[in-house]
Design a protein around this motif. Structure first.
Motif, PDB file in Angstrom:
ATOM      1  N   ILE A  83      31.269  52.995 -72.203  1.00 29.73           N
ATOM      2  CA  ILE A  83      30.759  52.440 -70.945  1.00 29.73           C
ATOM      3  C   ILE A  83      31.873  52.426 -69.906  1.00 29.73           C
ATOM      4  N   TRP A  84      31.568  52.917 -68.722  1.00 35.17           N
ATOM      5  CA  TRP A  84      32.474  52.798 -67.578  1.00 35.17           C
ATOM      6  C   TRP A  84      31.996  51.601 -66.772  1.00 35.17           C
ATOM      7  N   ALA A  85      32.492  50.410 -67.145  1.00 25.68           N
ATOM      8  CA  ALA A  85      32.008  49.170 -66.539  1.00 25.68           C
ATOM      9  C   ALA A  85      32.270  49.131 -65.037  1.00 25.68           C
ATOM     10  N   TRP A  86      33.363  49.739 -64.602  1.00 20.89           N
ATOM     11  CA  TRP A  86      33.706  49.724 -63.180  1.00 20.89           C
ATOM     12  C   TRP A  86      32.695  50.496 -62.334  1.00 20.89           C
ATOM     13  N   ALA A  87      31.941  51.391 -62.963  1.00 23.28           N
ATOM     14  CA  ALA A  87      30.984  52.217 -62.224  1.00 23.28           C
ATOM     15  C   ALA A  87      29.583  51.621 -62.201  1.00 23.28           C
ATOM     16  N   GLY A  88      29.305  50.685 -63.110  1.00 27.73           N
ATOM     17  CA  GLY A  88      27.968  50.116 -63.210  1.00 27.73           C
ATOM     18  C   GLY A  88      27.829  48.799 -62.488  1.00 27.73           C
ATOM     19  N   THR A  89      26.645  48.201 -62.615  1.00 25.70           N
ATOM     20  CA  THR A  89      26.357  46.935 -61.928  1.00 25.70           C
ATOM     21  C   THR A  89      25.720  45.920 -62.863  1.00 25.70           C
ATOM     22  N   GLU A  90      25.830  46.114 -64.168  1.00 25.02           N
ATOM     23  CA  GLU A  90      25.186  45.182 -65.081  1.00 25.02           C
ATOM     24  C   GLU A  90      25.974  43.888 -65.168  1.00 25.02           C
ATOM     25  N   SER A  91      25.261  42.796 -65.334  1.00 27.06           N
ATOM     26  CA  SER A  91      25.881  41.488 -65.454  1.00 27.06           C
ATOM     27  C   SER A  91      26.486  41.325 -66.834  1.00 27.06           C
ATOM     28  N   ARG A  93      26.288  38.767 -68.575  1.00 21.73           N
ATOM     29  CA  ARG A  93      25.401  37.933 -69.398  1.00 21.73           C
ATOM     30  C   ARG A  93      24.041  38.577 -69.662  1.00 21.73           C
ATOM     31  N   GLY A  94      23.770  39.701 -69.036  1.00 23.10           N
ATOM     32  CA  GLY A  94      22.458  40.303 -69.168  1.00 23.10           C
ATOM     33  C   GLY A  94      22.487  41.678 -69.772  1.00 23.10           C
ATOM     34  N   GLU A  95      21.338  42.332 -69.757  1.00 17.63           N
ATOM     35  CA  GLU A  95      21.196  43.696 -70.249  1.00 17.63           C
ATOM     36  C   GLU A  95      20.981  44.630 -69.064  1.00 17.63           C
ATOM     37  N   LEU A 122      19.899  49.386 -54.112  1.00 19.17           N
ATOM     38  CA  LEU A 122      19.212  48.475 -55.036  1.00 19.17           C
ATOM     39  C   LEU A 122      20.260  47.617 -55.762  1.00 19.17           C
ATOM     40  N   PRO A 123      20.957  46.756 -55.042  1.00 19.01           N
ATOM     41  CA  PRO A 123      22.068  45.998 -55.658  1.00 19.01           C
ATOM     42  C   PRO A 123      21.632  45.059 -56.773  1.00 19.01           C
ATOM     43  N   GLU A 124      20.346  44.697 -56.805  1.00 16.70           N
ATOM     44  CA  GLU A 124      19.856  43.807 -57.853  1.00 16.70           C
ATOM     45  C   GLU A 124      19.613  44.538 -59.167  1.00 16.70           C
ATOM     46  N   LEU A 125      19.610  45.867 -59.147  1.00 16.93           N
ATOM     47  CA  LEU A 125      19.347  46.664 -60.347  1.00 16.93           C
ATOM     48  C   LEU A 125      20.593  46.705 -61.234  1.00 16.93           C
ATOM     49  N   ALA A 126      20.412  46.397 -62.507  1.00 14.93           N
ATOM     50  CA  ALA A 126      21.526  46.407 -63.459  1.00 14.93           C
ATOM     51  C   ALA A 126      21.671  47.810 -64.046  1.00 14.93           C
ATOM     52  N   VAL A 127      22.697  48.524 -63.607  1.00 14.59           N
ATOM     53  CA  VAL A 127      22.923  49.908 -64.014  1.00 14.59           C
ATOM     54  C   VAL A 127      24.125  49.978 -64.946  1.00 14.59           C
ATOM     55  N   ARG A 128      23.958  50.634 -66.081  1.00 13.83           N
ATOM     56  CA  ARG A 128      25.082  50.909 -66.986  1.00 13.83           C
ATOM     57  C   ARG A 128      25.414  52.400 -66.915  1.00 13.83           C
ATOM     58  N   VAL A 129      26.691  52.716 -66.775  1.00 12.68           N
ATOM     59  CA  VAL A 129      27.143  54.107 -66.758  1.00 12.68           C
ATOM     60  C   VAL A 129      27.879  54.393 -68.059  1.00 12.68           C
ATOM     61  N   THR A 158      21.318  51.141 -75.566  1.00  8.92           N
ATOM     62  CA  THR A 158      20.204  50.193 -75.706  1.00  8.92           C
ATOM     63  C   THR A 158      19.089  50.812 -76.555  1.00  8.92           C
ATOM     64  N   PRO A 159      18.323  49.972 -77.234  1.00  5.30           N
ATOM     65  CA  PRO A 159      17.230  50.515 -78.055  1.00  5.30           C
ATOM     66  C   PRO A 159      15.945  50.789 -77.287  1.00  5.30           C
ATOM     67  N   ASP A 160      15.824  50.264 -76.045  1.00  3.55           N
ATOM     68  CA  ASP A 160      14.511  50.361 -75.391  1.00  3.55           C
ATOM     69  C   ASP A 160      14.554  50.518 -73.874  1.00  3.55           C
ATOM     70  N   LYS A 161      15.719  50.694 -73.269  1.00  7.53           N
ATOM     71  CA  LYS A 161      15.800  50.852 -71.824  1.00  7.53           C
ATOM     72  C   LYS A 161      15.774  52.343 -71.451  1.00  7.53           C
TER      73      LYS A 161
END
Length: 265
Positions: A83-91, A93-95, A122-129, A158-161
């Motif tokens: 995961i490149w956490a610096w590129a994503g927007t996921e919280s 505490r969340g998924e 879409l800043p509210e969208l949790a994106v994982r890179v 993730t198993p379902d995203k």
């Protein structure tokens, strides 16, 4: 991010050749897709020290961004995928709502550009890179020495995203490697479609539906609830692709926002 030039260790193989090798004995075949010059240095150091392996390194010849410093590149290459956490927007505490994955230098560029557009619109969208250097990491652990157990794969993808995977070669290879995984029904791959001609660099990406605007449209199409809520953004992304088509024919160069794009938080 700084730019630096990187060159092939070998001539960039055509997708069928790479995929043909992945059909061979998993004990000896290794295929790597370094996304920048520093990861290329790390991969090159590793393969030149190895013995009794067939190592394939797929790398570009054009100037590219250095996404990782050398220490981070070593860690990333040792993992093979991460995961490149610096590129994503996921919280913390969340998924994630969606995973943007990539393998290869141009796909990585387009995924990060798409992540930047999503961050802005879409800043509210949790994106994982997720970036994949060692393509065999997608295989189950029992099928390849570098493969991931299901628990590690599910933690990463993730198993379902929804997973949008941008790949250097033919899309069906990624499906073939990951078909046993729990979230394979949610996996959508963009890759090489045998589309190309003498044109601009970004137009080659657009012709294969691997561009940043198409990836944003894919996210809107596949994340539940976004199709209606982000319909205006999807239309805007489609309009940019049409504008690109007209622009390169009038100017013989890519759109300024593409040619001059750089990463920024």
């Amino acid at each position: 991010m700084s730019r630096s030039a990187s060159r092939d260790l070998h001539h960039c193989p055509q997708p069928p050749w790479t995929e043909h090798l992945l059909n061979k004995s998993p004990e000896v075949v290794r295929v790597y897709y370094p996304p920048d010059a520093n990861t290329l240095l790390c991969v090159a150091d590793h393969v030149l020290r190895s013995r009794d392996y067939v190592n394939v390194v797929v790398a570009g010849k054009q100037p590219c961004f250095d996404w990782l410093d050398l220490d981070a590149a070593r860690e990333h290459c040792a993992r093979g995928a991460g995961i490149w956490a610096w590129a994503g927007t996921e919280s913390e505490r969340g998924e994630p709502d969606v995973v943007l994955a990539c393998a290869g230098d141009v796909p990585t560029l387009e995924v990060l550009a798409a992540a930047s557009l999503l961050r802005h619109h879409l800043p509210e969208l949790a994106v994982r890179v997720v970036n994949v250097v060692d393509i065999a990491r997608l295989l189950p652990a029992e099928e390849h020495p570098h493969g991931m157990p299901d628990s590690e794969y599910d933690a990463l993808f993730t198993p379902d995203k929804p997973v949008l995977f941008a790949y250097h070669g033919y899309p069906w290879l990624i499906h073939r490697l990951a078909y046993r995984r729990a979230n394979h029904p949610h996996l959508h791959v963009r890759g090489y479609k045998e589309e190309g001609t003498t044109t601009t660099p970004f137009d080659m990406v657009v012709r294969n539906d691997l561009d940043r605007y198409r990836l944003v449209m894919d996210v809107i199409d596949r994340v539940p609830g976004l199709a209606v809520r982000a319909a205006a953004l999807r239309q805007r992304m489609a309009d940019v692709r049409y504008r690109h088509h007209d622009w390169i024919r009038a100017h013989g160069a890519d759109l300024p926002e593409v040619a001059e794009w750089t990463w920024s938080q």
